[in-house]
Design a protein around this motif. Structure first.
Motif, PDB file in Angstrom:
ATOM      1  N   VAL A 209     -66.489 -10.147  51.803  1.00  0.00           N
ATOM      2  CA  VAL A 209     -67.112 -10.199  53.132  1.00  0.00           C
ATOM      3  C   VAL A 209     -67.195 -11.649  53.613  1.00  0.00           C
ATOM      4  CG1 VAL A 209     -69.197  -9.718  54.458  1.00  0.00           C
ATOM      5  CG2 VAL A 209     -68.429  -8.086  52.727  1.00  0.00           C
ATOM      6  N   PHE A 210     -67.646 -12.535  52.730  1.00  0.00           N
ATOM      7  CA  PHE A 210     -67.776 -13.951  53.092  1.00  0.00           C
ATOM      8  C   PHE A 210     -66.415 -14.544  53.444  1.00  0.00           C
ATOM      9  CE2 PHE A 210     -68.297 -18.503  52.030  1.00  0.00           C
ATOM     10  CZ  PHE A 210     -69.392 -18.788  52.814  1.00  0.00           C
ATOM     11  N   MET A 211     -65.401 -14.224  52.667  1.00  0.00           N
ATOM     12  CA  MET A 211     -64.064 -14.753  52.922  1.00  0.00           C
ATOM     13  C   MET A 211     -63.519 -14.254  54.263  1.00  0.00           C
ATOM     14  SD  MET A 211     -62.491 -14.330  49.080  1.00  0.00           S
ATOM     15  CE  MET A 211     -60.834 -14.870  49.491  1.00  0.00           C
ATOM     16  N   GLY A 216     -59.782 -18.541  58.322  1.00  0.00           N
ATOM     17  CA  GLY A 216     -59.050 -18.397  59.568  1.00  0.00           C
ATOM     18  C   GLY A 216     -59.899 -18.458  60.816  1.00  0.00           C
ATOM     19  N   THR A 217     -61.182 -18.757  60.677  1.00  0.00           N
ATOM     20  CA  THR A 217     -62.058 -18.874  61.848  1.00  0.00           C
ATOM     21  C   THR A 217     -62.486 -20.331  62.029  1.00  0.00           C
ATOM     22  OG1 THR A 217     -64.067 -18.414  60.551  1.00  0.00           O
ATOM     23  CG2 THR A 217     -62.920 -16.523  61.533  1.00  0.00           C
ATOM     24  N   GLY A 218     -62.738 -20.709  63.273  1.00  0.00           N
ATOM     25  CA  GLY A 218     -63.155 -22.078  63.563  1.00  0.00           C
ATOM     26  C   GLY A 218     -62.118 -23.104  63.191  1.00  0.00           C
ATOM     27  N   VAL A 219     -60.856 -22.767  63.308  1.00  0.00           N
ATOM     28  CA  VAL A 219     -59.777 -23.659  62.866  1.00  0.00           C
ATOM     29  C   VAL A 219     -59.612 -24.820  63.844  1.00  0.00           C
ATOM     30  CG1 VAL A 219     -57.318 -23.824  62.350  1.00  0.00           C
ATOM     31  CG2 VAL A 219     -58.571 -21.731  61.778  1.00  0.00           C
ATOM     32  N   ILE A 220     -59.398 -26.015  63.290  1.00  0.00           N
ATOM     33  CA  ILE A 220     -59.032 -27.172  64.105  1.00  0.00           C
ATOM     34  C   ILE A 220     -58.003 -27.989  63.331  1.00  0.00           C
ATOM     35  CG2 ILE A 220     -60.885 -28.685  63.247  1.00  0.00           C
ATOM     36  CD1 ILE A 220     -61.053 -29.692  66.244  1.00  0.00           C
ATOM     37  N   SER A 221     -57.041 -28.528  64.047  1.00  0.00           N
ATOM     38  CA  SER A 221     -55.976 -29.292  63.406  1.00  0.00           C
ATOM     39  C   SER A 221     -56.460 -30.711  63.114  1.00  0.00           C
ATOM     40  CB  SER A 221     -54.752 -29.353  64.319  1.00  0.00           C
ATOM     41  OG  SER A 221     -55.025 -30.131  65.474  1.00  0.00           O
ATOM     42  N   PRO A 222     -55.812 -31.391  62.163  1.00  0.00           N
ATOM     43  CA  PRO A 222     -56.208 -32.786  61.888  1.00  0.00           C
ATOM     44  C   PRO A 222     -56.027 -33.696  63.096  1.00  0.00           C
ATOM     45  CG  PRO A 222     -54.248 -32.163  60.620  1.00  0.00           C
ATOM     46  CD  PRO A 222     -54.793 -30.913  61.210  1.00  0.00           C
ATOM     47  N   GLU A 223     -54.986 -33.445  63.895  1.00  0.00           N
ATOM     48  CA  GLU A 223     -54.748 -34.267  65.082  1.00  0.00           C
ATOM     49  C   GLU A 223     -55.876 -34.098  66.092  1.00  0.00           C
ATOM     50  OE1 GLU A 223     -51.189 -33.474  62.842  1.00  0.00           O
ATOM     51  OE2 GLU A 223     -52.533 -32.061  63.853  1.00  0.00           O
ATOM     52  N   ASP A 224     -56.272 -32.839  66.344  1.00  0.00           N
ATOM     53  CA  ASP A 224     -57.368 -32.601  67.283  1.00  0.00           C
ATOM     54  C   ASP A 224     -58.680 -33.157  66.751  1.00  0.00           C
ATOM     55  OD1 ASP A 224     -55.823 -31.391  69.207  1.00  0.00           O
ATOM     56  OD2 ASP A 224     -56.213 -29.356  68.518  1.00  0.00           O
ATOM     57  N   ALA A 225     -58.914 -32.993  65.454  1.00  0.00           N
ATOM     58  CA  ALA A 225     -60.158 -33.494  64.858  1.00  0.00           C
ATOM     59  C   ALA A 225     -60.271 -35.007  65.032  1.00  0.00           C
ATOM     60  CB  ALA A 225     -60.219 -33.111  63.383  1.00  0.00           C
ATOM     61  N   ILE A 226     -59.182 -35.719  64.813  1.00  0.00           N
ATOM     62  CA  ILE A 226     -59.193 -37.173  64.977  1.00  0.00           C
ATOM     63  C   ILE A 226     -59.388 -37.538  66.440  1.00  0.00           C
ATOM     64  CG2 ILE A 226     -57.757 -39.252  64.817  1.00  0.00           C
ATOM     65  CD1 ILE A 226     -56.529 -38.005  62.276  1.00  0.00           C
ATOM     66  N   ASN A 227     -58.721 -36.824  67.330  1.00  0.00           N
ATOM     67  CA  ASN A 227     -58.836 -37.117  68.768  1.00  0.00           C
ATOM     68  C   ASN A 227     -60.257 -36.903  69.277  1.00  0.00           C
ATOM     69  OD1 ASN A 227     -56.163 -37.842  69.050  1.00  0.00           O
ATOM     70  ND2 ASN A 227     -55.486 -35.791  69.627  1.00  0.00           N
ATOM     71  N   TYR A 228     -60.945 -35.922  68.733  1.00  0.00           N
ATOM     72  CA  TYR A 228     -62.324 -35.663  69.150  1.00  0.00           C
ATOM     73  C   TYR A 228     -63.325 -36.618  68.502  1.00  0.00           C
ATOM     74  CZ  TYR A 228     -61.526 -31.317  71.744  1.00  0.00           C
ATOM     75  OH  TYR A 228     -61.141 -30.392  72.684  1.00  0.00           O
ATOM     76  N   GLY A 229     -62.900 -37.397  67.526  1.00  0.00           N
ATOM     77  CA  GLY A 229     -63.815 -38.311  66.848  1.00  0.00           C
ATOM     78  C   GLY A 229     -64.557 -37.662  65.699  1.00  0.00           C
ATOM     79  N   PHE A 230     -64.017 -36.563  65.154  1.00  0.00           N
ATOM     80  CA  PHE A 230     -64.668 -35.895  64.023  1.00  0.00           C
ATOM     81  C   PHE A 230     -64.649 -36.801  62.797  1.00  0.00           C
ATOM     82  CE2 PHE A 230     -64.031 -31.110  65.121  1.00  0.00           C
ATOM     83  CZ  PHE A 230     -64.644 -31.321  66.343  1.00  0.00           C
ATOM     84  N   THR A 231     -65.705 -36.722  62.001  1.00  0.00           N
ATOM     85  CA  THR A 231     -65.772 -37.395  60.712  1.00  0.00           C
ATOM     86  C   THR A 231     -66.481 -36.458  59.739  1.00  0.00           C
ATOM     87  OG1 THR A 231     -67.827 -38.482  61.409  1.00  0.00           O
ATOM     88  CG2 THR A 231     -65.785 -39.759  61.637  1.00  0.00           C
ATOM     89  N   GLY A 232     -66.656 -36.900  58.511  1.00  0.00           N
ATOM     90  CA  GLY A 232     -67.422 -36.134  57.545  1.00  0.00           C
ATOM     91  C   GLY A 232     -66.687 -34.910  57.020  1.00  0.00           C
ATOM     92  N   PRO A 233     -67.436 -33.935  56.476  1.00  0.00           N
ATOM     93  CA  PRO A 233     -66.809 -32.744  55.888  1.00  0.00           C
ATOM     94  C   PRO A 233     -65.918 -31.978  56.863  1.00  0.00           C
ATOM     95  CG  PRO A 233     -69.126 -32.869  55.264  1.00  0.00           C
ATOM     96  CD  PRO A 233     -68.897 -33.948  56.276  1.00  0.00           C
ATOM     97  N   VAL A 234     -66.251 -31.982  58.154  1.00  0.00           N
ATOM     98  CA  VAL A 234     -65.431 -31.243  59.120  1.00  0.00           C
ATOM     99  C   VAL A 234     -64.048 -31.874  59.243  1.00  0.00           C
ATOM    100  CG1 VAL A 234     -65.282 -30.384  61.480  1.00  0.00           C
ATOM    101  CG2 VAL A 234     -67.514 -30.522  60.371  1.00  0.00           C
TER     102      VAL A 234
END
Length: 405
Positions: A209-211, A216-234
Motif C-alpha cells: 500500500v505504501f509503495m 511514481g508520485t510527486g516526480v520531479i526531474s533533476p533539471e527542474d529541481a535545480i532550476n527551482y532552487g531545490f536543496t536537501g533530501p528533495v
C-alpha cells in the motif's frame, strides 16, 4: 475529456473550457494543509490539471523583527523558523555573524555544534517520516517515530534546558557545554534509534500500500529541481548529490566520514528512502564526533562578544560593565555584509546579513529551503491525482514558520 493522464503527461490548457474542469480550494482549513497554506486546484475528475499553491500570511515578520533586536536577541527568533530542528537554525545564524566578526570559535564548540545539529536533524527526519506515514493511514509508524523523537528531545533538554525553543547558540560559542553524562546518555539512546529506523524500514519500505501511494508520485526531474532552487533530501532524491556539509564543510564536518544518500527517480518514495538513510548517517556522524571530541572551552574568550559568568558580573566592575554593554547595546559587529549557509533538515538554510557597525542587524534575510520547495510543488502534482498531493506535500516537509514572508 482526457482519461489517460499520467503524472508526467503534458496538460493542454488551451483546449479546455470552464465546463470541463472544476476549481477546488484545498486548505487552509484542511487536515493535510499545514499552517496557512492553500492550494487552488483545477481538476479534471480526480486529475490535477493545475495547482496554484499559496503559502498564506502567517504574520511572523522574522526578518523585520530581527532588525529591531540585538545580534544576540535574534536567537529566539531563529528557534521558530524550522521549529522541529531549532538547533540547526541557531548554529546557522551564529556562523553567519561569526563570519562578519571574522572570528573562529574553539574546536570543541565546532564538535558540539556538529553533534547537536545532527541530533536535531534526526528529530526533523523522524517527524517527517512519521507524520507522512500517518497521513497515509500508518498510525503505528507515526507512534514509533514520535517515540524516537522524544528520546532525542530528552537529550536536547538535558543540554539546553528546553525541548523546542532552545536558544542555545551564542555569537562566538554556546550557552553551555555538553553535560558530563551526555556520551553515556547517547550510548543508551542510540540502539533504540537504530531499532526504530529498522522497524520503520520493515513496516513501510516493502509495504504494498505504501509503495503504491509513493512510487511514481510527486516526480520531479533533476533539471527542474535545480532550476527551482531545490536543496536537501528533495534535490538529492533526484540523483543530485549536493549537501552543504560535504561540498562546503563547516564546523567539524570535514573531520567526520559520512555518505550522502541519493535517489534515482525524484519521486515521493525516493524522498522517503533518502531521509531514512540520512538518519543512519546522522548517527554515524554523532558517534565519530563524540569519539574525537576535544577538550577546551566552547566559547571565545572575548568580553566584547560573550557574556561574562554571572558570579563575575556580581563581583567585578569590569564584568558588570561588559554585561551591561552587551545586553543594552549588543555585540558591535563591524560594518559589512555576508551570506552564510548550512545544511538544515530540509536543505540549504542561508542567512544574508548586513551590519552598519552597530549592535543590531541593519538587514537580515533568511533563505529557507521550504520556500523554494513550495515554489515547485505545482510541477510535482500537476498531471497526478488529488490523493497524490498528500504524500507529495508530506515528503517536501513544508514548515510554515520558515516560509512566512
Amino acid at each position: 475529456m482526457k482519461d489517460n493522464l499520467s503524472p508526467l503527461s503534458p496538460i493542454d490548457f488551451d483546449h479546455m473550457s470552464s465546463e470541463d474542469v472544476m476549481v477546488l480550494n484545498m486548505g487552509p482549513s484542511h487536515p493535510a494543509m499545514h499552517g496557512t497554506v492553500r492550494m487552488v486546484l483545477t481538476l479534471d475528475g480526480e486529475t490535477v490539471v493545475k495547482c496554484d499553491a499559496e503559502i498564506g500570511y502567517l504574520h511572523r515578520g522574522f526578518e523585520k523583527q530581527c532588525e529591531n533586536a540585538t545580534w544576540t536577541q535574534v536567537f529566539p527568533y531563529t528557534d521558530r523558523l524550522n521549529y522541529v530542528s531549532p538547533l540547526l537554525n541557531n548554529f546557522g545564524y551564529a556562523l553567519a555573524v561569526e563570519k562578519l566578526l571574522e572570528i573562529e570559535v574553539p574546536d570543541r564548540c565546532n564538535y558540539v555544534r556538529t553533534i547537536l545539529g545532527e541530533v536535531s536533524r534526526l528529530s526533523d527526519h523522524f517527524t517527517c517520516v512519521g507524520a507522512g506515514a500517518l497521513e497515509l493511514g500508518a498510525m503505528s509508524a507515526f507512534l514509533y517515530a514520535i517515540e524516537a523523537r522524544e528520546l532525542l528531545w530528552d537529550l536536547v533538554e538535558e543540554v539546553t534546558g528546553a525541548r523546542l525553543t532552545v536558544t542555545y547558540a551564542r555569537v562566538g560559542g554556546l550557552k553551555d557545554d555538553l553535560t558530563e553524562d551526555f556520551p553515556e546518555r547517547w550510548a543508551a539512546v542510540e540502539p533504540r534509534l537504530h531499532s526504530t529506523i529498522d522497524r520503520l524500514d520493515r513496516m513501510m519500505t516493502k509495504n504494498r500500500v505504501f509503495m503504491d501511494r509513493m512510487q511514481g508520485t510527486g516526480v520531479i526531474s533533476p533539471e527542474d529541481a535545480i532550476n527551482y532552487g531545490f536543496t536537501g533530501p528533495v534535490l538529492r532524491s533526484t540523483g543530485v548529490a549536493y549537501d552543504v556539509r560535504k561540498d562546503h564543510p563547516y564546523f567539524a564536518y570535514d573531520r567526520v566520514d559520512f555518505d550522502v544518500p541519493v535517489g534515482t527517480t525524484g519521486d515521493n518514495f525516493d524522498r522517503y528512502l533518502v531521509r531514512v538513510e540520512e538518519m543512519r548517517q546522522s548517527i554515524r556522524i554523532i558517534n565519530q564526533a563524540l569519539r574525537d571530541l576535544p577538550d577546551g572551552p566552547v566559547s571565545v574568550d572575548d568580553p566584547r562578544i560573550m557574556l561574562p559568568e554571572k558570579e563575575a558580573v556580581y563581583n567585578t566592575i569590569e564584568s558588570m560593565i561588559a554585561h551591561f554593554k552587551i545586553i543594552f547595546e549588543g555585540v558591535q559587529v563591524p560594518a559589512g555584509e555576508v551570506y552564510s549557509f548550512t545544511e538544515a533538515g530540509n536543505g540549504e538554510l542561508g542567512f544574508y546579513i548586513v551590519s552598519n557597525g552597530t549592535g543590531k542587524p541593519w538587514k537580515l534575510r533568511v533563505r529557507p529551503p521550504c520556500l523554494y520547495l513550495m515554489g515547485g510543488i505545482d510541477r510535482m502534482v500537476e498531471g497526478g491525482m488529488v490523493a497524490d498531493i498528500i504524500p507529495t506535500f508530506d515528503t517536501i516537509n513544508m514548515i510554515g514558520g520558515e516560509i512566512d514572508r
